[in-house]
Write an enzyme that holds these catalytic residues in place. Structure first.
Site, PDB file in Angstrom:
ATOM      1  N   CYS A 299       6.755   8.680  -0.414  1.00 47.75           N
ATOM      2  CA  CYS A 299       6.774   7.157  -0.946  1.00 47.75           C
ATOM      3  C   CYS A 299       8.267   6.223  -1.100  1.00 47.75           C
ATOM      4  CB  CYS A 299       5.780   6.455  -2.509  1.00 47.75           C
ATOM      5  SG  CYS A 299       6.157   7.653  -4.167  1.00 47.75           S
ATOM      6  N   ASP A 423       3.841  -1.609   0.958  1.00 53.12           N
ATOM      7  CA  ASP A 423       3.309  -0.204  -0.245  1.00 53.12           C
ATOM      8  C   ASP A 423       3.434   1.008   0.996  1.00 53.12           C
ATOM      9  OD1 ASP A 423       1.839   1.779  -1.403  1.00 53.12           O
ATOM     10  OD2 ASP A 423       0.326   1.190  -2.225  1.00 53.12           O
ATOM     11  N   HIS A 425       2.395   3.971   0.562  1.00 51.09           N
ATOM     12  CA  HIS A 425       1.515   4.924  -0.012  1.00 51.09           C
ATOM     13  C   HIS A 425       0.187   5.236   1.176  1.00 51.09           C
ATOM     14  CE1 HIS A 425       3.243   4.330  -3.682  1.00 51.09           C
ATOM     15  NE2 HIS A 425       3.144   5.784  -3.982  1.00 51.09           N
TER      16      HIS A 425
END
Length: 466
Positions: A299, A423, A425
């Site tokens: 990440c 994000d 992820h």
């Protein structure tokens, strides 16, 4: 110049090649320039002639602007009505193509594309052909000039009004192309002029500039400085480097990455709140891209890649976005990691992101330390000031997670704050609707952070370079 953010505006973009054919009977520089200028005068005459044709892309609409001939429409047709004539070729589930329909809301619906063409045959009395042979030595310059003009229209403008503007823009662009060729052509080497569109800070909007293809941004510094003076722009950022060229909404990026997914989001409303956002273009980098399975460990690498893409696409650096292994090798090169780190699946954090930005891009960053997530709610002023003055994405790491902060909405009076989070992820396809609907790019409240975990934020600083 064209502003593109108003719902009432329609942008007309006309593109098409014009063939430059110039016979040079002398190597004398002055005579060459005169010959090239005569050829450009001929091209400007063609644009003003009855042979000039404008074809509405994906549509049966054809316009002869200098004849006053309009197929399917009339000179008084409102510009915005052209959307209903544009065919959207999509394969429906039944296998049938969709017919006429209005464009969608937003900038993509407000860009109307036309094709510039020239009629080759002209009605005239038949006559016998005449052949003539001349033997002489001469040089012949040929080039296909990539005409690309944009004009702005309002809802009250008619097609006739717009055609007048388009012809003026085409004529002006030919003047600019002539100037570029005369400045850079040497003997029989012709540098093809390249029109580029740049979106400048409001109220300037979209402008078109002609650069000679093949000449580096560095060699164009004098011309770029003149453009800064012309538009009264500061010389602390490279507005007119090619990396900053504007991409129209209907032209997807060839690398496949999404750009600026946050642009379709609605800003949260806070009492006396103001919105502070990333300035410029970035690519969304997340898990499982580039055929790299980094699910569960990559990440921070992806957040770093998003930051690197910002510096590349604003013209500050030319280096491509680094891969995971290139990031790891950089940390080895600066002495932060052992050689065995390259090719591993080990995490990195904000300090490593700062080191890589410095080593690979020459970018300086500030680190903000937060002892626990609950303190982030009090950092509104610092974060707002960062986006106001620097405008770069922020990498934040805490616990086992890393995210990218793209902006904040913050109220100076109440202290309320919301964070715009990208994000890394996410593991799915580049589906903008899914990414925004499911919150992979979205506004989050203070409870988004682990209230007891510590966080380090890497705030990259924008270079003050031309």
């Amino acid at each position: 110049m064209v502003a593109v953010d108003s719902d009432t505006l329609t942008i007309f973009r006309v593109r098409g090649p014009l063939e430059l054919r110039c016979q040079l009977d002398s190597t004398d520089g002055l005579l060459m320039q005169k010959a090239i200028s005569r050829t450009f005068e001929t091209l400007r005459s063609e644009v003003k002639s009855e042979s000039c044709v404008l074809m509405l892309c994906d549509s049966p609409v054809i316009i002869w602007p200098n004849k006053g001939v309009y197929e399917e429409i009339t000179p008084d047709t409102p510009c915005e009505d052209l959307h209903q004539w544009i065919q959207i070729d999509e394969q429906e589930s039944s296998g049938k193509r969709s017919g006429k329909r209005k464009g969608k809301k937003g900038l993509s619906a407000n860009v109307i594309n036309l094709r510039l063409m020239m009629e080759v045959t002209k009605p005239r009395p038949l006559s016998a052909p005449v052949l003539r042979k001349t033997i002489q030595k001469s040089n012949f310059l040929t080039a296909s000039l990539p005409m690309d003009c944009v004009v702005r229209t309002s809802s009250s403008d008619t097609i006739k009004d717009t055609c007048t503007q388009l012809l003026e823009a085409l004529t002006q662009q030919l003047w600019e192309m002539e100037k570029a060729i005369l400045q850079h052509t040497r003997r029989t080497t012709l540098l093809v002029p390249e029109p580029l569109h740049f979106y400048l800070p409001e109220p300037i909007g979209l402008v078109t500039v002609v650069f000679p293809a093949g000449v580096s941004d560095g060699d164009l510094e004098t011309q770029r400085k003149e453009l800064h003076r012309q538009f009264d722009l500061p010389e602390d950022r490279p507005y007119f480097k090619r990396a900053n060229a504007y991409h129209f909404p209907n032209e997807p990026y060839k690398d496949g990455y999404l750009r600026n997914p946050h642009m379709i989001l609605t800003h949260p409303t806070l009492e006396n709140g103001k919105v502070y956002l990333v300035q410029g273009i970035y690519s969304y980098h997340h898990y499982m891209q580039d055929r790299v399975d980094d699910n569960g460990w990559g990440c921070a690498y992806r957040s770093l890649q998003t930051i690197c893409s910002w510096f590349q696409q604003q013209g500050y650096v030319e280096r491509p976005v680094p891969s995971h292994k290139e990031i790891q090798q950089a940390l080895v090169d600066v002495g932060d990691k052992q050689a065995s780190f390259v090719g591993s699946r080990q995490w990195i954090g904000s300090i490593e992101v700062q080191a890589v930005l410095s080593h690979l891009l020459g970018i300086t960053s500030k680190i903000m330390f937060v002892s626990q997530g609950s303190e982030l709610a009090s950092k509104g002023r610092e974060l707002a000031n960062h986006f106001l003055t620097e405008g770069t994405p922020i990498m934040i790491g805490g616990g086992v997670l890393a995210h990218t902060i793209l902006g904040v909405t913050w109220s100076e009076t109440t202290g309320q704050i919301r964070y715009l989070i990208l994000d890394p992820h996410y593991t799915g396809a580049e589906d903008l609707q899914v990414i925004t609907d499911k919150g992979w790019c979205g506004w989050k409240g203070p409870d988004f952070w682990d209230q007891t975990a510590y966080y380090n934020l890497c705030l990259p600083l924008r270079p003050r370079i031309f």
